[in-house]
Design a protein around this motif. Sequence first.
Motif, PDB file in Angstrom:
ATOM      1  N   GLU A 160      -1.972 -16.141  -4.063  1.00  0.00           N
ATOM      2  CA  GLU A 160      -2.973 -17.197  -4.181  1.00  0.00           C
ATOM      3  C   GLU A 160      -2.364 -18.583  -4.304  1.00  0.00           C
ATOM      4  OE1 GLU A 160      -3.472 -16.549  -9.021  1.00  0.00           O
ATOM      5  OE2 GLU A 160      -5.124 -16.041  -7.664  1.00  0.00           O
ATOM      6  N   ASN A 161      -1.086 -18.644  -4.599  1.00  0.00           N
ATOM      7  CA  ASN A 161      -0.396 -19.932  -4.678  1.00  0.00           C
ATOM      8  C   ASN A 161       0.274 -20.309  -3.359  1.00  0.00           C
ATOM      9  OD1 ASN A 161      -1.021 -20.329  -7.462  1.00  0.00           O
ATOM     10  ND2 ASN A 161       0.621 -18.850  -7.987  1.00  0.00           N
ATOM     11  N   GLY A 162       0.103 -19.466  -2.351  1.00  0.00           N
ATOM     12  CA  GLY A 162       0.690 -19.752  -1.054  1.00  0.00           C
ATOM     13  C   GLY A 162       2.133 -19.298  -0.912  1.00  0.00           C
ATOM     14  N   LEU A 163       2.648 -18.557  -1.898  1.00  0.00           N
ATOM     15  CA  LEU A 163       4.030 -18.075  -1.831  1.00  0.00           C
ATOM     16  C   LEU A 163       4.089 -16.741  -1.086  1.00  0.00           C
ATOM     17  CD1 LEU A 163       5.202 -18.844  -5.486  1.00  0.00           C
ATOM     18  CD2 LEU A 163       5.623 -20.189  -3.409  1.00  0.00           C
ATOM     19  N   GLU A 164       5.102 -16.604  -0.236  1.00  0.00           N
ATOM     20  CA  GLU A 164       5.251 -15.370   0.529  1.00  0.00           C
ATOM     21  C   GLU A 164       6.118 -14.369  -0.221  1.00  0.00           C
ATOM     22  OE1 GLU A 164       6.693 -16.206   4.450  1.00  0.00           O
ATOM     23  OE2 GLU A 164       4.657 -16.565   5.226  1.00  0.00           O
ATOM     24  N   HIS A 165       5.743 -13.106  -0.100  1.00  0.00           N
ATOM     25  CA  HIS A 165       6.483 -12.016  -0.731  1.00  0.00           C
ATOM     26  C   HIS A 165       6.715 -10.917   0.293  1.00  0.00           C
ATOM     27  CE1 HIS A 165       5.650 -13.676  -4.772  1.00  0.00           C
ATOM     28  NE2 HIS A 165       4.483 -14.017  -4.231  1.00  0.00           N
ATOM     29  N   GLU A 166       7.909 -10.323   0.240  1.00  0.00           N
ATOM     30  CA  GLU A 166       8.237  -9.215   1.133  1.00  0.00           C
ATOM     31  C   GLU A 166       8.258  -7.921   0.346  1.00  0.00           C
ATOM     32  OE1 GLU A 166      11.920 -10.027   3.035  1.00  0.00           O
ATOM     33  OE2 GLU A 166      11.133 -11.703   4.224  1.00  0.00           O
ATOM     34  N   GLY A 167       7.850  -6.843   0.997  1.00  0.00           N
ATOM     35  CA  GLY A 167       7.859  -5.552   0.326  1.00  0.00           C
ATOM     36  C   GLY A 167       7.811  -4.404   1.312  1.00  0.00           C
ATOM     37  N   ILE A 168       7.870  -3.200   0.767  1.00  0.00           N
ATOM     38  CA  ILE A 168       7.778  -1.963   1.547  1.00  0.00           C
ATOM     39  C   ILE A 168       6.606  -1.166   1.009  1.00  0.00           C
ATOM     40  CG2 ILE A 168       8.894   0.219   2.167  1.00  0.00           C
ATOM     41  CD1 ILE A 168      10.271  -2.081   3.473  1.00  0.00           C
ATOM     42  N   MET A 169       5.772  -0.634   1.908  1.00  0.00           N
ATOM     43  CA  MET A 169       4.632   0.186   1.508  1.00  0.00           C
ATOM     44  C   MET A 169       4.681   1.525   2.234  1.00  0.00           C
ATOM     45  SD  MET A 169       1.626  -2.757   1.381  1.00  0.00           S
ATOM     46  CE  MET A 169       0.407  -1.661   0.636  1.00  0.00           C
ATOM     47  N   VAL A 170       4.396   2.586   1.481  1.00  0.00           N
ATOM     48  CA  VAL A 170       4.405   3.952   2.016  1.00  0.00           C
ATOM     49  C   VAL A 170       3.104   4.624   1.590  1.00  0.00           C
ATOM     50  CG1 VAL A 170       5.593   6.180   2.039  1.00  0.00           C
ATOM     51  CG2 VAL A 170       6.917   4.061   1.811  1.00  0.00           C
ATOM     52  N   PRO A 171       2.354   5.234   2.516  1.00  0.00           N
ATOM     53  CA  PRO A 171       1.120   5.924   2.123  1.00  0.00           C
ATOM     54  C   PRO A 171       1.435   7.109   1.215  1.00  0.00           C
ATOM     55  CG  PRO A 171       1.655   6.390   4.416  1.00  0.00           C
ATOM     56  CD  PRO A 171       2.592   5.316   3.971  1.00  0.00           C
ATOM     57  N   LYS A 172       0.662   7.240   0.139  1.00  0.00           N
ATOM     58  CA  LYS A 172       0.894   8.335  -0.803  1.00  0.00           C
ATOM     59  C   LYS A 172       0.814   9.700  -0.129  1.00  0.00           C
ATOM     60  CE  LYS A 172      -0.886   6.084  -4.996  1.00  0.00           C
ATOM     61  NZ  LYS A 172      -1.936   6.152  -6.050  1.00  0.00           N
ATOM     62  N   SER A 173      -0.058   9.831   0.844  1.00  0.00           N
ATOM     63  CA  SER A 173      -0.258  11.127   1.501  1.00  0.00           C
ATOM     64  C   SER A 173       0.956  11.576   2.309  1.00  0.00           C
ATOM     65  CB  SER A 173      -1.488  11.063   2.410  1.00  0.00           C
ATOM     66  OG  SER A 173      -1.312  10.071   3.420  1.00  0.00           O
ATOM     67  N   LYS A 174       1.826  10.641   2.669  1.00  0.00           N
ATOM     68  CA  LYS A 174       3.012  10.953   3.480  1.00  0.00           C
ATOM     69  C   LYS A 174       4.319  10.771   2.715  1.00  0.00           C
ATOM     70  CE  LYS A 174       0.590  11.645   7.261  1.00  0.00           C
ATOM     71  NZ  LYS A 174       0.500  12.965   7.906  1.00  0.00           N
TER      72      LYS A 174
END
Length: 266
Positions: A31-45
């Motif tokens: 909400e402050n306009g700052l970018e963040h990088e991450g990794i997401m994995v579906p729980k089912s897989k």
Amino acid sequence: MNQPTGESIWGNINTAFEIALNIYAIVAKDENGLEHEGIMVPKSKAKEVLSPKAMSMAEQDGDWLCYGEDTKDIPMYEMLQRRVAACKRMETKAIDMMAELRRDGKLSLTDYFGECAPPKQTENGADQLHQVRNGIYLVHSGGEDYFAVHESVADNFMSDVAEAFGRRDGEYLYYDLTTAAVPLFELRQIYGEVNDLVVSEDSLLSTLNSNFKLYVSYYNELVQEEAKIPPVEAPIGLFLQKQLDRAAQEPESRSREEPVAERSVP
């Protein structure tokens, strides 16, 4: 499941792409306009792509496991581990397939590399040549016998250590009837014609153990237990018919050859 979109624990997802099966790299803006990088994995897989330990270190968000900037290296590391393991399996399979092709004789040296020219004879034509197969000869020259292997055969079907025991002359490597034990041992596993030259496997193995200990050590480090060169008690230097013929002509010279000084190899 489709790739992650909309809101995430880091803010609104602007970019998401699949870097491996069921593993997504995302860039989100808070909400402050700052970018963040991450990794997401579906729980089912997750169980299919991550270890239990890696799963326990994720932050959960609905149907997703999330790894932020401090933890995203964890799924990346495990992804690379799987790729390395897959590459090793492919390499092993390729090596096994090549060995099978060689054993079955499907890889024709003549068709693949062309006909190898025979070893050059002396000017007076005194050399006697016996072709074992394309690129492999028995040579009698200057009163001595040699096992000659064309460089195409050596480079593709012999180890570097085995090549080091030969004397290079033109396109061929020459081995006297003692050092011939090394290339004979390797090539007889590929070509039946070479295997037919060996009249005593026990003598061949005994010669390797007695005269070429460094080679035996090198070879045994690379192969599985059942394929190792075993210790054998047998007369050395009597694995070729020419050696037997020579021994028969000189019965008092030796009943058992003494080990020769072993050459150092790279």
